[in-house]
Write an enzyme that holds these catalytic residues in place. Structure first.
Site, mmCIF file in Angstrom:
data_model
loop_
_atom_site.group_PDB
_atom_site.id
_atom_site.type_symbol
_atom_site.label_atom_id
_atom_site.label_comp_id
_atom_site.label_asym_id
_atom_site.label_seq_id
_atom_site.Cartn_x
_atom_site.Cartn_y
_atom_site.Cartn_z
ATOM 1 C CE LYS A 41 5.181 17.681 -4.993
ATOM 2 N NZ LYS A 41 5.024 17.086 -6.343
ATOM 3 C CE LYS A 73 5.724 25.659 -5.361
ATOM 4 N NZ LYS A 73 6.271 24.811 -6.350
ATOM 5 C CE LYS A 104 1.254 21.485 -11.005
ATOM 6 N NZ LYS A 104 1.833 21.576 -12.324
#
Ligand code: AMP
Ligand code: TRP
Length: 343
Positions: A121, A204, A207
């Site tokens: 991230k 993966k 969202k």
């Protein structure tokens, strides 16, 4: 070892989902569906919309509030019953943030830098990431241990964070010479613990993926679901008769696993039916199963979303019940650490 360590703790299940975007089929199969199934078993179930985690990356305030309500609707539409479980949003229970601070003094900086989710991230410019993004796993440990939760159902991607939660509990117990926190068991079970992107079998389903075609959203209508499955990346070979034949075929394996999870079968049962068939036949069958499983959820979600005041009431009620469990545990923690409490 952990079984003996957890003797004396009330069996309690805790899990959380971030309201940082619309929820996906990955969230449903890896988390929500299992949250619902665990209710009414031996353990208390406590489920949390982790809004304090979501703000570790920028969230537009008005959108965040809508997403918290939407996540609550998704929990309930997936079968989480606020009468059987405690359902609430994290920021309404201050024990999470307080215990997280206490854990910031237990956890080591090096543990945080090792977290792959932080590396992913924060990206290349990690000096510019929020301090909260680095400290995130201490807050996650606080979420779990504020309830002395003994088990946490999650998808595969959260395994490392749960190991860190166990490390924090063990170090706290060791440093203060107590058996105050359980060594929480991860519940990473089933064939859908890691649902992959429909566009790339090595990533993966998420969202936050920029490509909407990579995922199925719980708000997608039947046509959109069918179209995304039709366009999902695959290979040209027919389906094998058993899962051994899927080893080097990540996209094919993903679609078979999704079919299995949605229809409560094993991947081998699915392959027994589709052996020798190509994706021209398999994809429409998968779309049918997906629409059948998801459209009642989508429908119930939009019914809940039509009454935001009722969602707010449910989350408010859940927050009070959650605080009633967490506050005494937080107070005991402060006592153990020698912090003076006189009110
Ligand atoms: P998040 O959306 O990151 O807050 O994740 C909430 C829960 O959903 C966690 O238990 C995750 O492990 C699970 N989850 C998220 N994405 C997936 C996926 N693609 N496959 C399986 N589980 C997932
Ligand atoms: N970190 C989890 C995720 O990104 C969300 C989460 C926060 C969580 N606190 C938790 C999951 C406590 C389980 C238990 O998916």
């Amino acid at each position: 070892m952990s079984e003996t360590t957890n003797k004396g703790f009330t069996p309690r299940i805790f899990s959380g989902i971030q309201p940082s975007g619309g929820l996906t089929l990955g969230n449903y199969l890896g988390a929500l569906k299992r949250f619902a199934a665990l209710q009414g078993d031996q353990a208390e179930t406590i489920y949390c919309i982790v809004d304090l985690h979501a703000i570790t990356v920028w969230q537009e305030p008005a959108i965040l509030k809508a997403r918290i309500r939407e996540a609550a609707a998704a929990f309930m539409a997936s079968g989480v019953d606020p009468a059987q479980s405690i359902l609430f949003n994290q920021s309404q229970v201050s024990a999470h943030a307080e215990l997280a601070w206490l854990f910031n003094t237990v956890a080591r900086v090096g543990w945080m830098y090792r977290m792959t989710q932080f590396k992913d991230k924060a990206g290349k410019n990690s000096e510019n990431a929020s301090l909260g993004l680095l400290a995130y796993p201490a807050l996650m440990a606080a979420d779990i241990l504020a309830y002395q939760a003994t088990a946490v159902p999650v998808g595969e991607d959260q395994k490392q964070h749960l190991e860190l939660t166990r490390d924090i509990a063990a170090k706290f117990n060791h440093d203060y010479g107590v058996n105050h926190f359980p060594i929480t068991e991860p519940l990473i079970e089933g064939v859908a613990t890691r649902v992959m992107s429909l566009r790339d079998g090595s990533k993966k389903m998420s969202k936050s993926d920029p490509s909407d075609a990579s995922r199925i959203n719980l708000t997608d209508d039947a046509d959109t679901i069918a179209q995304k499955i039709r366009k999902a990346r695959t290979d040209a070979d027919p389906l094998p008769g058993s899962t051994d034949g899927l080893k080097d075929r990540p996209e094919a394996r993903n679609l078979v696993n999704i079919y299995a999870a949605l229809s409560d079968q094993t991947p081998d049962q699915v392959l027994a039916r589709f052996e020798g068939q190509g994706f021209g036949a398999f994809k429409p069958a998968l779309a049918e199963v997906a629409v059948e499983a998801l459209s009642p959820i989508t429908k119930r979600m939009s019914e809940y979303m039509n009454d935001p005041a009722e969602i707010d009431r449910i989350l408010g009620d859940g927050s009070m019940r959650a605080a009633a469990v967490a506050t005494p545990i937080l107070e005991q923690t402060k006592d153990i650490m020698g912090l003076l409490r006189s009110r």
